[in-house]
Design a protein around this motif. Structure first.
Motif, PDB file in Angstrom:
ATOM      1  N   GLY A  99      -3.377 -20.850 -16.207  1.00 14.23           N
ATOM      2  CA  GLY A  99      -2.647 -19.780 -15.538  1.00 14.23           C
ATOM      3  C   GLY A  99      -1.883 -18.905 -16.511  1.00 14.23           C
ATOM      4  O   GLY A  99      -1.910 -17.669 -16.423  1.00 14.23           O
ATOM      5  N   VAL A 100      -1.210 -19.519 -17.477  1.00 11.33           N
ATOM      6  CA  VAL A 100      -0.436 -18.760 -18.464  1.00 11.33           C
ATOM      7  C   VAL A 100      -1.366 -17.952 -19.362  1.00 11.33           C
ATOM      8  O   VAL A 100      -1.143 -16.755 -19.606  1.00 11.33           O
ATOM      9  CB  VAL A 100       0.442 -19.709 -19.301  1.00 11.33           C
ATOM     10  CG1 VAL A 100       1.060 -18.964 -20.489  1.00 11.33           C
ATOM     11  CG2 VAL A 100       1.535 -20.325 -18.437  1.00 11.33           C
ATOM     12  N   PHE A 101      -2.416 -18.587 -19.874  1.00 10.55           N
ATOM     13  CA  PHE A 101      -3.338 -17.890 -20.767  1.00 10.55           C
ATOM     14  C   PHE A 101      -4.046 -16.742 -20.052  1.00 10.55           C
ATOM     15  O   PHE A 101      -4.188 -15.648 -20.593  1.00 10.55           O
ATOM     16  CB  PHE A 101      -4.369 -18.863 -21.346  1.00 10.55           C
ATOM     17  CG  PHE A 101      -3.801 -19.816 -22.366  1.00 10.55           C
ATOM     18  CD1 PHE A 101      -2.757 -19.439 -23.184  1.00 10.55           C
ATOM     19  CD2 PHE A 101      -4.318 -21.099 -22.503  1.00 10.55           C
ATOM     20  CE1 PHE A 101      -2.227 -20.305 -24.136  1.00 10.55           C
ATOM     21  CE2 PHE A 101      -3.803 -21.975 -23.442  1.00 10.55           C
ATOM     22  CZ  PHE A 101      -2.758 -21.578 -24.260  1.00 10.55           C
ATOM     23  N   ARG A 102      -4.511 -16.993 -18.837  1.00  7.81           N
ATOM     24  CA  ARG A 102      -5.221 -15.954 -18.093  1.00  7.81           C
ATOM     25  C   ARG A 102      -4.299 -14.782 -17.769  1.00  7.81           C
ATOM     26  O   ARG A 102      -4.683 -13.615 -17.911  1.00  7.81           O
ATOM     27  CB  ARG A 102      -5.807 -16.549 -16.811  1.00  7.81           C
ATOM     28  CG  ARG A 102      -6.448 -15.537 -15.868  1.00  7.81           C
ATOM     29  CD  ARG A 102      -7.665 -14.851 -16.459  1.00  7.81           C
ATOM     30  NE  ARG A 102      -8.184 -13.829 -15.564  1.00  7.81           N
ATOM     31  CZ  ARG A 102      -9.095 -14.080 -14.617  1.00  7.81           C
ATOM     32  NH1 ARG A 102      -9.580 -15.310 -14.457  1.00  7.81           N
ATOM     33  NH2 ARG A 102      -9.523 -13.106 -13.839  1.00  7.81           N
ATOM     34  N   ALA A 103      -3.078 -15.093 -17.323  1.00  7.31           N
ATOM     35  CA  ALA A 103      -2.121 -14.019 -17.013  1.00  7.31           C
ATOM     36  C   ALA A 103      -1.825 -13.188 -18.258  1.00  7.31           C
ATOM     37  O   ALA A 103      -1.682 -11.960 -18.182  1.00  7.31           O
ATOM     38  CB  ALA A 103      -0.838 -14.611 -16.436  1.00  7.31           C
ATOM     39  N   PHE A 104      -1.744 -13.846 -19.419  1.00  5.02           N
ATOM     40  CA  PHE A 104      -1.486 -13.133 -20.660  1.00  5.02           C
ATOM     41  C   PHE A 104      -2.653 -12.211 -21.013  1.00  5.02           C
ATOM     42  O   PHE A 104      -2.452 -11.031 -21.352  1.00  5.02           O
ATOM     43  CB  PHE A 104      -1.239 -14.133 -21.787  1.00  5.02           C
ATOM     44  CG  PHE A 104      -1.147 -13.501 -23.153  1.00  5.02           C
ATOM     45  CD1 PHE A 104      -0.043 -12.749 -23.515  1.00  5.02           C
ATOM     46  CD2 PHE A 104      -2.174 -13.654 -24.071  1.00  5.02           C
ATOM     47  CE1 PHE A 104       0.044 -12.155 -24.774  1.00  5.02           C
ATOM     48  CE2 PHE A 104      -2.105 -13.078 -25.328  1.00  5.02           C
ATOM     49  CZ  PHE A 104      -0.997 -12.326 -25.680  1.00  5.02           C
ATOM     50  N   VAL A 105      -3.864 -12.717 -20.915  1.00  6.20           N
ATOM     51  CA  VAL A 105      -5.031 -11.905 -21.272  1.00  6.20           C
ATOM     52  C   VAL A 105      -5.231 -10.754 -20.286  1.00  6.20           C
ATOM     53  O   VAL A 105      -5.793  -9.721 -20.652  1.00  6.20           O
ATOM     54  CB  VAL A 105      -6.294 -12.791 -21.349  1.00  6.20           C
ATOM     55  CG1 VAL A 105      -7.530 -11.944 -21.631  1.00  6.20           C
ATOM     56  CG2 VAL A 105      -6.142 -13.838 -22.435  1.00  6.20           C
ATOM     57  N   GLU A 106      -4.733 -10.923 -19.056  1.00  5.18           N
ATOM     58  CA  GLU A 106      -4.833  -9.829 -18.083  1.00  5.18           C
ATOM     59  C   GLU A 106      -4.129  -8.569 -18.584  1.00  5.18           C
ATOM     60  O   GLU A 106      -4.439  -7.466 -18.137  1.00  5.18           O
ATOM     61  CB  GLU A 106      -4.227 -10.258 -16.747  1.00  5.18           C
ATOM     62  CG  GLU A 106      -5.085 -11.228 -15.954  1.00  5.18           C
ATOM     63  CD  GLU A 106      -6.286 -10.567 -15.319  1.00  5.18           C
ATOM     64  OE1 GLU A 106      -6.149  -9.436 -14.818  1.00  5.18           O
ATOM     65  OE2 GLU A 106      -7.375 -11.176 -15.321  1.00  5.18           O
ATOM     66  N   LEU A 107      -3.195  -8.729 -19.515  1.00  6.66           N
ATOM     67  CA  LEU A 107      -2.522  -7.564 -20.100  1.00  6.66           C
ATOM     68  C   LEU A 107      -3.486  -6.724 -20.927  1.00  6.66           C
ATOM     69  O   LEU A 107      -3.232  -5.542 -21.183  1.00  6.66           O
ATOM     70  CB  LEU A 107      -1.362  -8.017 -20.989  1.00  6.66           C
ATOM     71  CG  LEU A 107      -0.229  -8.785 -20.306  1.00  6.66           C
ATOM     72  CD1 LEU A 107       0.769  -9.300 -21.339  1.00  6.66           C
ATOM     73  CD2 LEU A 107       0.479  -7.889 -19.290  1.00  6.66           C
ATOM     74  N   PHE A 108      -4.596  -7.321 -21.344  1.00  8.37           N
ATOM     75  CA  PHE A 108      -5.569  -6.633 -22.189  1.00  8.37           C
ATOM     76  C   PHE A 108      -6.879  -6.341 -21.469  1.00  8.37           C
ATOM     77  O   PHE A 108      -7.714  -5.622 -22.001  1.00  8.37           O
ATOM     78  CB  PHE A 108      -5.858  -7.471 -23.447  1.00  8.37           C
ATOM     79  CG  PHE A 108      -4.634  -7.853 -24.218  1.00  8.37           C
ATOM     80  CD1 PHE A 108      -4.049  -6.963 -25.099  1.00  8.37           C
ATOM     81  CD2 PHE A 108      -4.035  -9.096 -24.038  1.00  8.37           C
ATOM     82  CE1 PHE A 108      -2.915  -7.298 -25.814  1.00  8.37           C
ATOM     83  CE2 PHE A 108      -2.898  -9.446 -24.737  1.00  8.37           C
ATOM     84  CZ  PHE A 108      -2.331  -8.548 -25.626  1.00  8.37           C
ATOM     85  N   ARG A 109      -7.066  -6.935 -20.274  1.00  9.16           N
ATOM     86  CA  ARG A 109      -8.276  -6.684 -19.498  1.00  9.16           C
ATOM     87  C   ARG A 109      -8.153  -5.395 -18.708  1.00  9.16           C
ATOM     88  O   ARG A 109      -7.047  -4.961 -18.361  1.00  9.16           O
ATOM     89  CB  ARG A 109      -8.554  -7.837 -18.526  1.00  9.16           C
ATOM     90  CG  ARG A 109      -9.181  -9.051 -19.164  1.00  9.16           C
ATOM     91  CD  ARG A 109      -9.468 -10.144 -18.171  1.00  9.16           C
ATOM     92  NE  ARG A 109     -10.301  -9.728 -17.058  1.00  9.16           N
ATOM     93  CZ  ARG A 109     -10.965 -10.579 -16.287  1.00  9.16           C
ATOM     94  NH1 ARG A 109     -10.886 -11.887 -16.498  1.00  9.16           N
ATOM     95  NH2 ARG A 109     -11.701 -10.141 -15.285  1.00  9.16           N
TER      96      ARG A 109
END
Length: 299
Positions: A230-240
């Motif tokens: 959840g943390v990693f995915r939410a973080f990468v969503e900033l770049f998707r």
């Protein structure tokens, strides 16, 4: 519209074609992920001392026969749940505009992790109840192996040239994707996810299992996986690239992926707290007999 010329020569999404049959890297990633995951879980089950703090050779809470059946149903849950989740979360209009594409379009990509997670949860609940195995032990085994599939799946997304990142014209490693209508230099966010959700999360969980016997605390591995993803995915969503399905006021700030990760982080944190609050397992369980043998004895 002519396809955008890619910055780099990407791998062809199709490995080879024989008549109407085409083997794609996307499909191969799922197949390899399942078999590697099965191999890893079997290795964990074959080392029962990882499941208890009691020294010496002990019995794991599940056996090979159960793991093989579990992984079969997990495969069904990932494919069916992942595809339906993608359509419901991101392509809802396809249900009435092109219903056949919901099934046939799976070869082109388009799978939702969160939908697949629901499918896997159902597979675990049903098989755990059937075989009378503690659900948290089952979920811990699956959670330990899932990052392998995530790593391969995100690499397949990259090869397919899909799920690209936000525009980043000044980024040294930014690249163009052939299907991008804007033909913009973008973050290769698929690779970010492969690294964080796959390699890093796999390493963290493996370290906890092999160094600290995390499997002896039912629910801990599951909690670390849920919260970590959840943390990693939410973080990468900033770049998707942001989803188009959010209210206009939220677009660019909150994505569907972020929202779907919130309950995962909360559930993961709860499982971690709950597992650490309880004493680790010190008394091993019994290895369950082969299902066929048990049926023959009952008959």
């Amino acid at each position: 519209m002519a396809p955008c010329p890619a910055t780099f020569d990407l791998i062809d999404p199709v490995i080879f074609e024989i008549g109407p049959f085409a083997l794609r890297w996307y499909a191969l990633a799922y197949i390899a992920g399942f078999f590697l995951g099965l191999f890893y879980v079997l290795k964990l089950v074959a080392r029962p001392h990882l499941w208890t703090t009691h020294p010496g050779p002990k019995a794991a809470p599940m056996d090979r026969a159960y793991v093989e059946e579990l992984m079969l149903w997990v495969m069904v849950g990932v494919i069916v749940g992942g595809r339906l989740g993608y359509v419901l979360f991101y392509q809802t209009s396809a249900l009435w505009e092109r219903p056949l594409w919901v099934i046939t379009g799976i070869t082109e990509g388009g799978m939702s992790f969160h939908g697949g997670l629901i499918g896997v949860m159902l597979a675990m609940i049903i098989t755990a109840r059937t075989w009378k195995i503690p659900l948290l032990n089952v979920s811990d085994a699956v959670a330990a192996a899932t990052p392998i599939g995530l790593l391969l799946g995100r690499l397949a997304n990259f090869i397919n040239g899909e799920l690209w990142g936000r525009p980043a014209p000044d980024l040294p490693w930014a690249m163009r994707f052939a299907a991008d209508p804007l033909c913009a230099l973008r973050h290769p966010s698929q690779l970010y996810e492969a690294f964080l959700e796959g390699a890093v999360l796999l390493a963290i969980i493996a370290f906890l299992i092999w160094r600290f016997r995390a499997l002896s605390r039912p629910g801990l591995v599951t909690g670390v996986f849920l919260a970590g993803y959840g943390v990693f995915r939410a973080f990468v969503e900033l770049f998707r690239e942001p989803d188009r399905h959010m209210p206009e006021a939220l677009q660019g700030y909150v994505t569907m992926g972020m929202l779907l990760c919130v309950p995962m982080i909360v559930a993961g944190a709860f499982l971690i707290w709950r597992s650490l609050k309880r004493a680790p397992v010190s008394v091993p369980g019994e290895v369950r007999p082969e299902r066929k043998k048990s049926r023959s004895k009952a008959g």
